[in-house]
Write a protein that holds these residues in place. Sequence first.
Motif, PDB file in Angstrom:
ATOM      1  N   ARG A   1       0.835  -1.200   0.000  1.00 50.60           N
ATOM      2  CA  ARG A   1       0.000   0.000   0.000  1.00 50.60           C
ATOM      3  C   ARG A   1       0.871   1.252   0.000  1.00 50.60           C
ATOM      4  N   PRO A   2       0.468   2.268  -0.762  1.00 54.99           N
ATOM      5  CA  PRO A   2       1.281   3.488  -0.820  1.00 54.99           C
ATOM      6  C   PRO A   2       1.228   4.273   0.490  1.00 54.99           C
ATOM      7  N   LEU A   3       2.282   5.050   0.746  1.00 54.87           N
ATOM      8  CA  LEU A   3       2.273   5.963   1.874  1.00 54.87           C
ATOM      9  C   LEU A   3       1.355   7.143   1.560  1.00 54.87           C
ATOM     10  N   ALA A   4       0.973   7.869   2.599  1.00 55.69           N
ATOM     11  CA  ALA A   4       0.136   9.048   2.394  1.00 55.69           C
ATOM     12  C   ALA A   4       0.845  10.030   1.482  1.00 55.69           C
ATOM     13  N   PRO A   5       0.113  10.651   0.567  1.00 51.54           N
ATOM     14  CA  PRO A   5       0.773  11.590  -0.359  1.00 51.54           C
ATOM     15  C   PRO A   5       1.339  12.791   0.382  1.00 51.54           C
ATOM     16  N   ARG A   6       2.339  13.414  -0.222  1.00 55.79           N
ATOM     17  CA  ARG A   6       2.923  14.632   0.329  1.00 55.79           C
ATOM     18  C   ARG A   6       3.189  15.599  -0.810  1.00 55.79           C
ATOM     19  N   PRO A   7       3.260  16.888  -0.534  1.00 51.78           N
ATOM     20  CA  PRO A   7       3.504  17.864  -1.608  1.00 51.78           C
ATOM     21  C   PRO A   7       4.849  17.603  -2.289  1.00 51.78           C
ATOM     22  N   ALA A   8       4.874  17.772  -3.599  1.00 47.69           N
ATOM     23  CA  ALA A   8       6.120  17.592  -4.340  1.00 47.69           C
ATOM     24  C   ALA A   8       7.049  18.768  -4.059  1.00 47.69           C
ATOM     25  N   PRO A   9       8.345  18.523  -3.895  1.00 46.90           N
ATOM     26  CA  PRO A   9       9.283  19.636  -3.656  1.00 46.90           C
ATOM     27  C   PRO A   9       9.417  20.511  -4.888  1.00 46.90           C
ATOM     28  N   GLY A  10       9.734  21.775  -4.668  1.00 48.22           N
ATOM     29  CA  GLY A  10       9.935  22.692  -5.776  1.00 48.22           C
ATOM     30  C   GLY A  10      11.244  22.424  -6.485  1.00 48.22           C
ATOM     31  N   LEU A  11      11.457  23.119  -7.613  1.00 52.18           N
ATOM     32  CA  LEU A  11      12.642  22.883  -8.424  1.00 52.18           C
ATOM     33  C   LEU A  11      13.918  23.214  -7.655  1.00 52.18           C
TER      34      LEU A  11
END
Length: 268
Positions: free
Chosen positions: A202-212
């Motif tokens: 099962r996937p982990l809870a989503p998190r915001p993607a880091p910026g460039l």
Amino acid sequence: MPQYHRYVAVGDSQTEGVGDGDDAGGLRGWADRLAVRLAAENPELGYANLAVRGRTAQQIHAEQLAPALELKPDLVSIVAGMNDLMRPRCDIAEVADHLEAMFAACTEAGAEVATFTFPDVSRFSPFARPLLPRVVALNSRVRELSSRYGVHLAEMYGTPVVTDARLWSPDRLHAGPLGHQLLADAVAEVLGLPDADDSWTRPLAPRPAPGLSATVATELRWVGTFLGPWLGRRLRGRSSGDGRTAKRPQLLPAEPLTLPLPLPDSLG
């Protein structure tokens, strides 16, 4: 219900437990975690871990197979080949030959064997993309050999959660504590242990993607902290395992885990 009496782990840094603890306080690792679970079914379980970081498949075959068989195991985990894949020259057929020799020797001795395929590390480490064809080729041979010798195979490749960076240590070469626990749970499932299931997928809870900018900074820090020293050792013909021996060469009772797993969201 499977119950094992003597479990021996052979392999390299992943099986030794690098990334789960440290050399000062001790390494745990997926094999240690699996041994604790096996001991819950049989408190008399003896567990040995002969793995040494930096070892190639040939070295694991030459240095660890005979001592493993001398312990008369009824379960052996064999994971080898990643250090071969990372070297400039890698003969997949030769790596597979060493794996086959170990699978054959252990099954002929009456032991059950467990292993797993390698994940697509390029999913979370762009510098590893050139390794992908080698990973695919070796995984294909591992599946073929596992089928031939009745090896319990946990499929890491193609399971999305396995490439979540939160499961890996900062060097991106070794699993972190959560990753080691996932590996232990995966092998427990293919062994058919009580209460083992596919929840590890099962996937982990989503998190915001880091910026460039954060991504670039992370990549540069990784190159300087981990890739550079690794390349330096290769150029000098040295290995992280030089001078090291197995951390647990004899069968001993499995030691209970004392540290809680970090929460995924606390890993950055």
